[in-house]
Design a protein around this motif. Structure first.
Motif, PDB file in Angstrom:
ATOM      1  N   UNK A  13       0.843  -1.204   0.000  1.00  0.00           N
ATOM      2  CA  UNK A  13       0.000   0.000   0.000  1.00  0.00           C
ATOM      3  C   UNK A  13       0.875   1.250   0.000  1.00  0.00           C
ATOM      4  N   UNK A  14       1.914   1.256   0.821  1.00  0.00           N
ATOM      5  CA  UNK A  14       2.822   2.409   0.873  1.00  0.00           C
ATOM      6  C   UNK A  14       3.545   2.587  -0.458  1.00  0.00           C
ATOM      7  N   UNK A  15       3.976   1.495  -1.061  1.00  0.00           N
ATOM      8  CA  UNK A  15       4.645   1.554  -2.366  1.00  0.00           C
ATOM      9  C   UNK A  15       3.700   2.111  -3.427  1.00  0.00           C
ATOM     10  N   UNK A  16       2.452   1.656  -3.414  1.00  0.00           N
ATOM     11  CA  UNK A  16       1.474   2.134  -4.389  1.00  0.00           C
ATOM     12  C   UNK A  16       1.222   3.628  -4.231  1.00  0.00           C
ATOM     13  N   UNK A  49      -6.605  11.878 -17.238  1.00  0.00           N
ATOM     14  CA  UNK A  49      -5.543  10.885 -17.333  1.00  0.00           C
ATOM     15  C   UNK A  49      -5.878   9.723 -16.409  1.00  0.00           C
ATOM     16  N   UNK A  50      -5.912   8.529 -16.949  1.00  0.00           N
ATOM     17  CA  UNK A  50      -6.203   7.325 -16.159  1.00  0.00           C
ATOM     18  C   UNK A  50      -4.974   6.427 -16.221  1.00  0.00           C
ATOM     19  N   UNK A  51      -4.341   6.255 -15.078  1.00  0.00           N
ATOM     20  CA  UNK A  51      -3.146   5.413 -15.019  1.00  0.00           C
ATOM     21  C   UNK A  51      -3.551   3.950 -14.906  1.00  0.00           C
ATOM     22  N   UNK A  52      -2.669   3.033 -15.217  1.00  0.00           N
ATOM     23  CA  UNK A  52      -3.008   1.609 -15.092  1.00  0.00           C
ATOM     24  C   UNK A  52      -3.425   1.270 -13.665  1.00  0.00           C
ATOM     25  N   UNK A  53      -4.401   0.392 -13.554  1.00  0.00           N
ATOM     26  CA  UNK A  53      -4.872  -0.008 -12.227  1.00  0.00           C
ATOM     27  C   UNK A  53      -3.941  -1.019 -11.586  1.00  0.00           C
ATOM     28  N   UNK A  54      -4.142  -1.200 -10.295  1.00  0.00           N
ATOM     29  CA  UNK A  54      -3.339  -2.158  -9.531  1.00  0.00           C
ATOM     30  C   UNK A  54      -4.135  -3.439  -9.341  1.00  0.00           C
ATOM     31  N   UNK A  55      -3.448  -4.567  -9.379  1.00  0.00           N
ATOM     32  CA  UNK A  55      -4.096  -5.829  -9.036  1.00  0.00           C
ATOM     33  C   UNK A  55      -4.318  -5.849  -7.536  1.00  0.00           C
ATOM     34  N   UNK A  56      -5.431  -6.437  -7.137  1.00  0.00           N
ATOM     35  CA  UNK A  56      -5.748  -6.504  -5.729  1.00  0.00           C
ATOM     36  C   UNK A  56      -4.958  -7.608  -5.046  1.00  0.00           C
ATOM     37  N   UNK A  57      -4.633  -7.377  -3.786  1.00  0.00           N
ATOM     38  CA  UNK A  57      -3.929  -8.384  -3.001  1.00  0.00           C
ATOM     39  C   UNK A  57      -4.907  -9.477  -2.581  1.00  0.00           C
ATOM     40  N   UNK A  58      -6.073  -9.084  -2.122  1.00  0.00           N
ATOM     41  CA  UNK A  58      -7.129 -10.022  -1.730  1.00  0.00           C
ATOM     42  C   UNK A  58      -8.399  -9.574  -2.444  1.00  0.00           C
ATOM     43  N   UNK A  59      -8.626 -10.054  -3.683  1.00  0.00           N
ATOM     44  CA  UNK A  59      -9.718  -9.525  -4.503  1.00  0.00           C
ATOM     45  C   UNK A  59     -11.084  -9.560  -3.823  1.00  0.00           C
ATOM     46  N   UNK A  60     -11.426 -10.629  -3.141  1.00  0.00           N
ATOM     47  CA  UNK A  60     -12.743 -10.721  -2.522  1.00  0.00           C
ATOM     48  C   UNK A  60     -12.937  -9.620  -1.484  1.00  0.00           C
ATOM     49  N   UNK A  61     -11.996  -9.486  -0.581  1.00  0.00           N
ATOM     50  CA  UNK A  61     -12.112  -8.465   0.472  1.00  0.00           C
ATOM     51  C   UNK A  61     -12.057  -7.050  -0.119  1.00  0.00           C
ATOM     52  N   UNK A  62     -11.191  -6.869  -1.099  1.00  0.00           N
ATOM     53  CA  UNK A  62     -11.059  -5.528  -1.686  1.00  0.00           C
ATOM     54  C   UNK A  62     -12.318  -5.132  -2.448  1.00  0.00           C
ATOM     55  N   UNK A  63     -12.931  -6.065  -3.178  1.00  0.00           N
ATOM     56  CA  UNK A  63     -14.172  -5.759  -3.893  1.00  0.00           C
ATOM     57  C   UNK A  63     -15.286  -5.463  -2.890  1.00  0.00           C
ATOM     58  N   UNK A  64     -15.353  -6.236  -1.824  1.00  0.00           N
ATOM     59  CA  UNK A  64     -16.373  -5.983  -0.796  1.00  0.00           C
ATOM     60  C   UNK A  64     -16.175  -4.601  -0.165  1.00  0.00           C
ATOM     61  N   UNK A  65     -14.935  -4.244   0.100  1.00  0.00           N
ATOM     62  CA  UNK A  65     -14.648  -2.931   0.691  1.00  0.00           C
ATOM     63  C   UNK A  65     -15.021  -1.806  -0.278  1.00  0.00           C
TER      64      UNK A  65
END
Length: 192
Positions: free
Chosen positions: A74-77, A127-143
């Motif tokens: 998260x900090x790197x992103x 300007x739309x930069x490339x998106x990041x892959x989720x670390x935990x897709x299920x939890x991240x989508x729910x959030x």
């Protein structure tokens, strides 16, 4: 035995020594078990200077758990997103876009009435930069879903954060729904 200390010894040197001369080579202290720790410390310093984690720099994931990896990611992103917005987009992409539009208008390739009076409508761009892959897709989508439902984010913001165009995604969803309706396909049952 004689001690000769004023000999210069370079690679490939052959010396004839007087009889009775004793030869002793240096015996430096052994680095012992501290060499790995020394190298790891140096690599951590390099990673900190580059603004990446030690794990990203080396690929060494020993001693990393899910939580520490997620915090570091998260900090790197955040750092990379700031560089994308403030350096890449602001200092590189934006001037190129402005120059390209101005040249297209001046050459007549882009008809733009009123450009001289107010060029902003032609120069505005998102300007739309490339998106990041989720670390935990299920939890991240729910959030993300909960943030949209609570009104903390818009659907468009969530879609754009993934690097997609919200208008294109909406058009694709509408086309999918129309095709499903046209073909008489039953909607999928919601998951429990």
């Amino acid at each position: 035995s004689k001690v000769l200390t004023d000999f210069g010894m370079e690679p490939g040197t052959l010396r004839v020594l007087p009889p009775g001369t004793d030869i002793k080579f240096t015996d430096p202290a052994n680095g012992g078990d501290s060499y790995d720790a020394f190298v790891k410390t140096q690599l951590r310093a390099i990673a900190a200077g580059l603004g990446v984690t030690y794990e990203q720099l080396t690929g060494d994931m020993t001693g990393v758990n899910y939580s520490s990896a997620r915090v570091a990611l998260i900090e790197f992103r955040r750092r990379i997103e700031a560089l994308q917005e403030q350096v890449l987009v602001h200092q590189f992409c934006r001037p190129i876009w402005e120059r390209w539009v101005r040249l297209a208008v001046l050459s007549g390739a882009l008809p733009a009435r009123g450009f001289e009076a107010d060029p902003r409508p032609w120069l505005d761009v998102k300007w739309v930069t490339p998106g990041w892959d989720w670390v935990d897709p299920l939890k991240d989508v729910q959030a993300e879903r909960q943030a949209v439902e609570a009104g903390f984010k818009s659907r468009s913001e969530v879609i754009a954060a993934r690097g997609w165009d919200p208008e294109q995604v909406d058009a694709e969803i509408a086309a999918d729904q129309a095709r499903v309706k046209r073909l008489g396909i039953a909607p999928a049952a919601p998951s429990p």
